[in-house]
Motif scaffolding. Sequence first.
Motif, PDB file in Angstrom:
ATOM      1  N   MET A 173      92.684  19.739  85.306  1.00 43.54           N
ATOM      2  CA  MET A 173      92.695  21.217  85.246  1.00 43.54           C
ATOM      3  C   MET A 173      93.807  21.674  84.329  1.00 43.54           C
ATOM      4  N   SER A 174      93.510  22.597  83.455  1.00 46.63           N
ATOM      5  CA  SER A 174      94.484  23.113  82.512  1.00 46.63           C
ATOM      6  C   SER A 174      95.616  23.807  83.231  1.00 46.63           C
ATOM      7  N   SER A 175      96.810  23.759  82.640  1.00 48.42           N
ATOM      8  CA  SER A 175      97.968  24.433  83.226  1.00 48.42           C
ATOM      9  C   SER A 175      97.812  25.932  83.216  1.00 48.42           C
ATOM     10  N   LYS A 176      96.869  26.439  82.405  1.00 46.47           N
ATOM     11  CA  LYS A 176      96.661  27.874  82.317  1.00 46.47           C
ATOM     12  C   LYS A 176      95.617  28.389  83.300  1.00 46.47           C
ATOM     13  N   GLN A 177      95.049  27.506  84.104  1.00 47.74           N
ATOM     14  CA  GLN A 177      93.933  27.913  84.951  1.00 47.74           C
ATOM     15  C   GLN A 177      94.343  28.694  86.189  1.00 47.74           C
ATOM     16  N   HIS A 178      95.641  28.924  86.367  1.00 45.57           N
ATOM     17  CA  HIS A 178      96.061  29.771  87.472  1.00 45.57           C
ATOM     18  C   HIS A 178      95.747  31.231  87.195  1.00 45.57           C
ATOM     19  N   LYS A 179      95.408  31.571  85.940  1.00 46.29           N
ATOM     20  CA  LYS A 179      95.021  32.938  85.624  1.00 46.29           C
ATOM     21  C   LYS A 179      93.760  33.319  86.412  1.00 46.29           C
ATOM     22  N   VAL A 180      93.638  34.614  86.728  1.00 48.21           N
ATOM     23  CA  VAL A 180      92.452  35.099  87.431  1.00 48.21           C
ATOM     24  C   VAL A 180      91.216  34.782  86.603  1.00 48.21           C
ATOM     25  N   ARG A 181      90.221  34.177  87.230  1.00 44.46           N
ATOM     26  CA  ARG A 181      88.985  33.793  86.540  1.00 44.46           C
ATOM     27  C   ARG A 181      87.987  34.945  86.651  1.00 44.46           C
ATOM     28  N   VAL A 182      87.714  35.580  85.521  1.00 34.79           N
ATOM     29  CA  VAL A 182      86.871  36.770  85.484  1.00 34.79           C
ATOM     30  C   VAL A 182      85.460  36.382  85.046  1.00 34.79           C
ATOM     31  N   GLY A 183      84.522  36.403  85.986  1.00 32.89           N
ATOM     32  CA  GLY A 183      83.130  36.169  85.652  1.00 32.89           C
ATOM     33  C   GLY A 183      82.502  37.424  85.075  1.00 32.89           C
ATOM     34  N   ILE A 184      81.697  37.261  84.039  1.00 32.35           N
ATOM     35  CA  ILE A 184      81.085  38.399  83.352  1.00 32.35           C
ATOM     36  C   ILE A 184      79.588  38.166  83.235  1.00 32.35           C
ATOM     37  N   SER A 185      78.793  39.061  83.834  1.00 34.95           N
ATOM     38  CA  SER A 185      77.340  38.994  83.648  1.00 34.95           C
ATOM     39  C   SER A 185      76.970  39.841  82.434  1.00 34.95           C
ATOM     40  N   VAL A 186      75.940  39.416  81.702  1.00 35.44           N
ATOM     41  CA  VAL A 186      75.686  39.958  80.365  1.00 35.44           C
ATOM     42  C   VAL A 186      74.928  41.287  80.372  1.00 35.44           C
ATOM     43  N   GLY A 187      74.232  41.599  81.493  1.00 37.41           N
ATOM     44  CA  GLY A 187      73.413  42.805  81.490  1.00 37.41           C
ATOM     45  C   GLY A 187      72.206  42.642  80.570  1.00 37.41           C
ATOM     46  N   ASP A 188      71.624  43.761  80.126  1.00 38.65           N
ATOM     47  CA  ASP A 188      70.493  43.716  79.199  1.00 38.65           C
ATOM     48  C   ASP A 188      71.031  43.516  77.782  1.00 38.65           C
ATOM     49  N   PHE A 189      70.736  42.343  77.192  1.00 41.11           N
ATOM     50  CA  PHE A 189      71.350  42.029  75.896  1.00 41.11           C
ATOM     51  C   PHE A 189      70.781  42.846  74.741  1.00 41.11           C
ATOM     52  N   ASN A 190      69.698  43.585  74.975  1.00 42.27           N
ATOM     53  CA  ASN A 190      69.204  44.486  73.933  1.00 42.27           C
ATOM     54  C   ASN A 190      69.902  45.852  73.973  1.00 42.27           C
ATOM     55  N   GLY A 191      70.782  46.031  74.944  1.00 42.04           N
ATOM     56  CA  GLY A 191      71.659  47.187  74.983  1.00 42.04           C
ATOM     57  C   GLY A 191      73.012  46.817  74.388  1.00 42.04           C
ATOM     58  N   ILE A 192      74.057  47.488  74.882  1.00 37.10           N
ATOM     59  CA  ILE A 192      75.387  47.277  74.283  1.00 37.10           C
ATOM     60  C   ILE A 192      76.233  46.254  75.037  1.00 37.10           C
ATOM     61  N   GLY A 193      75.649  45.565  76.030  1.00 33.95           N
ATOM     62  CA  GLY A 193      76.406  44.615  76.836  1.00 33.95           C
ATOM     63  C   GLY A 193      77.178  43.582  76.032  1.00 33.95           C
ATOM     64  N   PRO A 194      76.498  42.748  75.224  1.00 35.66           N
ATOM     65  CA  PRO A 194      77.240  41.752  74.453  1.00 35.66           C
ATOM     66  C   PRO A 194      78.295  42.355  73.532  1.00 35.66           C
ATOM     67  N   GLU A 195      78.007  43.518  72.956  1.00 35.96           N
ATOM     68  CA  GLU A 195      78.968  44.154  72.053  1.00 35.96           C
ATOM     69  C   GLU A 195      80.256  44.516  72.779  1.00 35.96           C
TER      70      GLU A 195
END
Length: 363
Positions: free
Chosen positions: A1-23
């Motif tokens: 495990m990386s020494s930096k992995q104590h940072k909060v792990r933020v999961g991100i769901s993409v939403g509808d990719f034909n909208g502005i989600g990925p942007e």
Amino acid sequence: MSSKQHKVRVGISVGDFNGIGPEIIMKTLNDKSITDFFTPVIFASGKLFTYQKNIFKLQQSFHYVNEASEAQGGKINMVNLWKDNVNVELGKPTEESTKMAIDSLEAATSALLNNDIDVLVTAPINKDEMMKQGFAHAGHTGYLEEKAGKKGLMFLVTDDLKVAVSTHHIPVSQVAASISKEKIKKQIKLLNQCLIEDFQIQKPKIAVLGLNPHAGDGGQIGREEIEIIQPAVAEIFDNGIMAFGPFPADSFFQPEKYRNFDAVLAMYHDQGLAPFKTLAYADGVNYTAGLPFIRTSPDHGVAYDIAGQNTADEQSFREAVFAAVRIFKNRSEYQALMESRLKPKRAAADNGVDEDLPKDSAR
């Protein structure tokens, strides 16, 4: 495990990719120092993001993993759910973009429940299209409530304005029948605890809005305030929670009024969200309060009309990410504090000592 992995792990769901989600996701993560603050874990498609980052002329690299548990600190991680080519049709929902929105949300929620990520930030979805494909909920909130086995509260927040809504995505014609004294009491209690635990407000003051124009005008324009809302507020106040109201909604959202309170409980969706989005659209965050896990989202939709034009403002999404991180840290501190307070009692119990007795009697 990386020494930096104590940072909060933020999961991100993409939403509808034909909208502005990925942007807005990529623009939020485009700062090279972003991984100093948290560890991003996107649930999407590497090919999709590579295609779209070229449209927006962004210089980003992704660390591809098969499972969220493999995410590394110091990197922008992507759980590569779809390895095949993706057909992008910016500006309109498609069967493919809707399916990925569902897959992404389900995978991210599964990782959240498995503690492979610490918090979840959801990009905008098209609720109607998802329900057409068998998604059983009119939005993220109902889905997450089902997964948690617990009712939550839609809570829109900024630093100086916090608005919860008693009823969520239902027709206005059903609102009056959907409120009750017991329900409002539970929601005020939940809101009070959320403000203490997640926002570090020691003694919250909560304003409760009326349902009818002029808060019923003494029963002349409806009796819900007299028969349901005011009794609920009074009982809660008598139990030590600083709740006040019901206030007429039409005149409440003036700065000199709402700033006297730490949060507001509105009776229905537009009563709370219309003034909130008017006052705080750029940096507003949607938070699902009262659940055992943390989920935030921006306070706007898929914005098909500007998809692919490189004009989407990522401010609300960025605020959602950092709000999730702050809430996670606040909640962790609160839980640690509660644990430390309980330790002496637990130790005494382990020793057969009843702390409620005088010391010379505890034998």
